[in-house]
Scaffold this motif. Structure first.
Motif, PDB file in Angstrom:
ATOM      1  N   VAL A  59       0.843  -1.182   0.000  1.00 49.63           N
ATOM      2  CA  VAL A  59       0.000   0.000   0.000  1.00 49.63           C
ATOM      3  C   VAL A  59       0.885   1.240   0.000  1.00 49.63           C
ATOM      4  O   VAL A  59       1.731   1.413   0.873  1.00 49.63           O
ATOM      5  CB  VAL A  59      -0.940   0.024   1.217  1.00 49.63           C
ATOM      6  N   PRO A  61       0.791   5.712  -1.117  1.00 41.31           N
ATOM      7  CA  PRO A  61      -0.188   6.781  -1.291  1.00 41.31           C
ATOM      8  C   PRO A  61      -0.965   6.644  -2.575  1.00 41.31           C
ATOM      9  O   PRO A  61      -0.428   6.288  -3.619  1.00 41.31           O
ATOM     10  CB  PRO A  61       0.686   8.042  -1.276  1.00 41.31           C
ATOM     11  N   GLY A  62      -2.265   6.945  -2.479  1.00 39.32           N
ATOM     12  CA  GLY A  62      -3.231   6.605  -3.509  1.00 39.32           C
ATOM     13  C   GLY A  62      -2.942   7.077  -4.904  1.00 39.32           C
ATOM     14  O   GLY A  62      -2.703   6.276  -5.795  1.00 39.32           O
ATOM     15  N   ASN A  63      -3.005   8.375  -5.209  1.00 43.05           N
ATOM     16  CA  ASN A  63      -2.935   8.810  -6.589  1.00 43.05           C
ATOM     17  C   ASN A  63      -1.499   9.121  -6.964  1.00 43.05           C
ATOM     18  O   ASN A  63      -0.796   9.850  -6.281  1.00 43.05           O
ATOM     19  CB  ASN A  63      -3.818  10.043  -6.797  1.00 43.05           C
ATOM     20  N   ASP A 170      -6.567   7.445 -12.172  1.00 41.60           N
ATOM     21  CA  ASP A 170      -5.311   7.048 -11.536  1.00 41.60           C
ATOM     22  C   ASP A 170      -4.396   6.412 -12.569  1.00 41.60           C
ATOM     23  O   ASP A 170      -4.743   5.396 -13.182  1.00 41.60           O
ATOM     24  CB  ASP A 170      -5.572   6.052 -10.402  1.00 41.60           C
ATOM     25  N   LEU A 223     -12.330   4.675  -4.409  1.00 37.91           N
ATOM     26  CA  LEU A 223     -11.107   5.235  -3.824  1.00 37.91           C
ATOM     27  C   LEU A 223      -9.928   4.364  -4.241  1.00 37.91           C
ATOM     28  O   LEU A 223      -9.941   3.148  -4.024  1.00 37.91           O
ATOM     29  CB  LEU A 223     -11.211   5.275  -2.301  1.00 37.91           C
ATOM     30  N   GLU A 225      -6.221   3.341  -3.470  1.00 38.32           N
ATOM     31  CA  GLU A 225      -5.221   3.357  -2.402  1.00 38.32           C
ATOM     32  C   GLU A 225      -4.139   2.357  -2.769  1.00 38.32           C
ATOM     33  O   GLU A 225      -4.315   1.143  -2.648  1.00 38.32           O
ATOM     34  CB  GLU A 225      -5.859   3.021  -1.056  1.00 38.32           C
ATOM     35  N   VAL A 267      -8.850   8.406   2.475  1.00 39.26           N
ATOM     36  CA  VAL A 267      -7.706   7.804   3.147  1.00 39.26           C
ATOM     37  C   VAL A 267      -6.990   8.894   3.930  1.00 39.26           C
ATOM     38  O   VAL A 267      -6.825  10.020   3.441  1.00 39.26           O
ATOM     39  CB  VAL A 267      -6.758   7.103   2.152  1.00 39.26           C
ATOM     40  N   GLU A 269      -3.893   9.657   7.354  1.00 40.14           N
ATOM     41  CA  GLU A 269      -2.816   9.114   8.170  1.00 40.14           C
ATOM     42  C   GLU A 269      -2.833   9.841   9.503  1.00 40.14           C
ATOM     43  O   GLU A 269      -2.729  11.065   9.556  1.00 40.14           O
ATOM     44  CB  GLU A 269      -1.474   9.277   7.476  1.00 40.14           C
ATOM     45  N   ARG A 274      -1.833   4.665   8.586  1.00 42.24           N
ATOM     46  CA  ARG A 274      -2.616   4.958   7.402  1.00 42.24           C
ATOM     47  C   ARG A 274      -3.922   4.178   7.504  1.00 42.24           C
ATOM     48  O   ARG A 274      -3.922   2.997   7.883  1.00 42.24           O
ATOM     49  CB  ARG A 274      -1.852   4.578   6.138  1.00 42.24           C
ATOM     50  N   ILE A 276      -8.233   3.788   5.976  1.00 43.95           N
ATOM     51  CA  ILE A 276      -9.342   4.107   5.080  1.00 43.95           C
ATOM     52  C   ILE A 276     -10.548   4.435   5.938  1.00 43.95           C
ATOM     53  O   ILE A 276     -10.933   3.645   6.815  1.00 43.95           O
ATOM     54  CB  ILE A 276      -9.648   2.931   4.141  1.00 43.95           C
ATOM     55  N   PRO A 289      -5.545  -0.437   5.418  1.00 47.16           N
ATOM     56  CA  PRO A 289      -5.571  -0.692   3.980  1.00 47.16           C
ATOM     57  C   PRO A 289      -4.960  -2.030   3.571  1.00 47.16           C
ATOM     58  O   PRO A 289      -5.360  -2.609   2.565  1.00 47.16           O
ATOM     59  CB  PRO A 289      -4.753   0.472   3.394  1.00 47.16           C
TER      60      PRO A 289
END
Length: 466
Positions: A59, A61-63, A170, A223, A225, A267, A269, A274, A276, A289
């Motif tokens: 996992v 950071p998302g984008n 993404d 989302l 992630e 999401v 922290e 971290r 969701i 996550p």
């Protein structure tokens, strides 16, 4: 106060009031791309949940978007899902310099907002008997492609047609959730379908619309992630929330037993953890996550399972709000005995977001309050939850923020620019006649251009300084 019990003053509805509430929900719960409620005491229950994961999941950071600040708007409520644009140097005095409309294009029914990246914009809409994902040139409004996503959706109450959630962009892909649970991963440039799943089939969750506890279709935006795409089918057998591999659509883990809500997951922290955050129909969940294990749960909702606004994180506390007698609460997340605990800092009935998510700017909360009666636009102190001012000049609206201003789009299609000013309501411009009722999709802002839609058209306004 005992951390295990966040008490919210009970509020009940009887007789004609119940009838009014139900009627209003049928009309307004669709406003989502999107509880002090009914005598329940919201409880926090930090207990584990089972995971379907057989191996660790990486996992990150998302984008992964690396474009310059302000040139993208890749998800519902923006890149950070807080409704705040990072752009600067825009025209924010419309009383002096009225923004020009750069283009208008026809668009069908639906309440999906707009995402922007690499000079393109994407949204979803209905045409004839199908719901589509549609791509346009961001500068000209020229349609570049459209892809059939699912048969046209009409909710069981026959209130409106079309998609509710917003696509998520993404790394060159689009992730699009349709109201009946169809999830598509598309190539963003071409519209080609990479994979397609139905989240009810994947999770084993029942399509709860037929059980009258979920009337208006899947509305929460996907989302991303890390390698996961997070969704909420709302199952009652450890499958309320699911994580799929974003490259294959394969189920990675599932968790929770709550009915689905309408707000979108985020999401955050906190305390080096971290997590969701998922607004379900009856709670706010925090999940790890990697495995989907439950970190904590706050009971929050009403008998209609109508939590529509998305939670807002401001780096030190979480703000949640719902309408229909529910109210708002701010709570901090602290670590006790190696576990995360949510601690209530205040709760109030003075801010009840019906379908729009509040904006937090410089220690103050801005948003529309109300559902059945007259709706007021309000400013609250984040530290205490006290009302600083209220105004009837906005009414029901969606909103985003840029610099020290908030852009509100009313459901009648009027665009209002106000200062994020905690001392008074100060309007910097009003544009009428741009759109019409029902303008329920949140605005999007990227590269100095503001994108708006209703059920018939989409428009682009120029906010660049001349």
């Amino acid at each position: 106060m005992n951390w295990r019990e966040i008490q919210v003053a009970p509020r009940t509805f009887t007789g004609s009031r119940t009838t009014q509430v139900r009627a209003a929900i049928l009309l307004f719960a669709l406003m989502i791309n999107t509880s002090l409620a009914t005598g329940q005491l919201p409880q926090i229950s930090p207990r584990g949940s089972k995971s379907n994961s057989t191996s660790p999941v990486k996992v990150v950071p998302g984008n992964q978007e690396t474009a310059k600040k302000g040139t993208t708007w890749t998800s519902f409520l923006g890149n950070r899902r807080n409704g705040i644009s990072e752009e600067t140097g825009l025209n924010l005095n419309w009383n002096v310099h009225r923004p020009a409309v750069l283009w208008r294009v026809p668009l069908g029914s639906g309440y999906s907002s707009i995402v922007v990246a690499n000079g393109r914009i994407w949204t979803m809409a209905t045409h004839l008997t199908n719901d589509y994902v549609v791509c346009f040139d961001a500068d000209t409004g020229k349609k570049l492609w459209s892809t059939i996503a699912a048969p046209t959706y009409l909710d069981s109450q026959r209130q409106a047609r079309g998609p509710r959630s917003t696509p998520t962009y993404d790394d060159g892909k689009l992730y699009c959730l349709l109201p009946a649970g169809d999830l598509l991963c598309l190539e963003a440039n071409s519209g080609k379908i990479v994979w397609k799943k139905n989240i009810f089939d994947v999770s084993g969750a029942g399509q709860q619309e037929q059980k009258t506890i979920y009337y208006w279709g899947m509305s929460a935006s996907p989302l991303i992630e890390g390698d996961l795409v997070i969704l909420q089918p709302g199952g009652s057998n450890n499958n309320s929330v699911i994580a799929l591999n974003k490259d294959t659509g394969k189920l990675v883990w599932s968790a929770g037993n709550d009915p689905p809500g309408y707000g979108s997951p985020i999401v955050i922290e906190a305390e080096d953890q971290r997590q969701i955050i998922v607004p379900t129909g009856q709670s706010i969940l925090s999940l790890n996550p990697e495995q989907g294990s439950l970190l904590w749960r706050v009971v929050w909702g009403n008998k209609y399972n109508c939590n529509c606004a998305t939670p807002v994180w401001n780096e030190e506390s979480l703000f949640i709000s719902s309408a229909y007698g529910t109210g708002a609460m701010r709570f901090a997340l602290i670590r006790q005995n190696e576990s995360l605990r949510p601690i209530s800092q205040w709760k109030t009935l003075a801010m009840q977001n019906q379908f729009a998510t509040s904006i937090i700017k410089d220690g103050y909360i801005y948003g529309p309050h109300g559902d059945l009666a007259a709706v007021t636009y309000r400013c609250l102190d984040l530290q205490r939850g006290k009302v600083q001012w209220m105004s009837r000049r906005v009414g029901k609206c969606t909103q985003i923020a840029v610099e020290d201003h908030i852009i509100c789009l009313t459901e009648q299609g009027t665009l209002i620019l106000i200062e994020a000013n905690p001392t008074e309501y100060r309007e910097k411009g009003k544009l009428t006649g741009l759109l019409g009722f029902k303008a329920w999709a949140h605005p999007a802002l990227a590269n100095g251009r503001l994108y708006l839609r209703d059920e018939k058209r989409m428009i682009c306004l120029d906010l660049k300084k001349k």
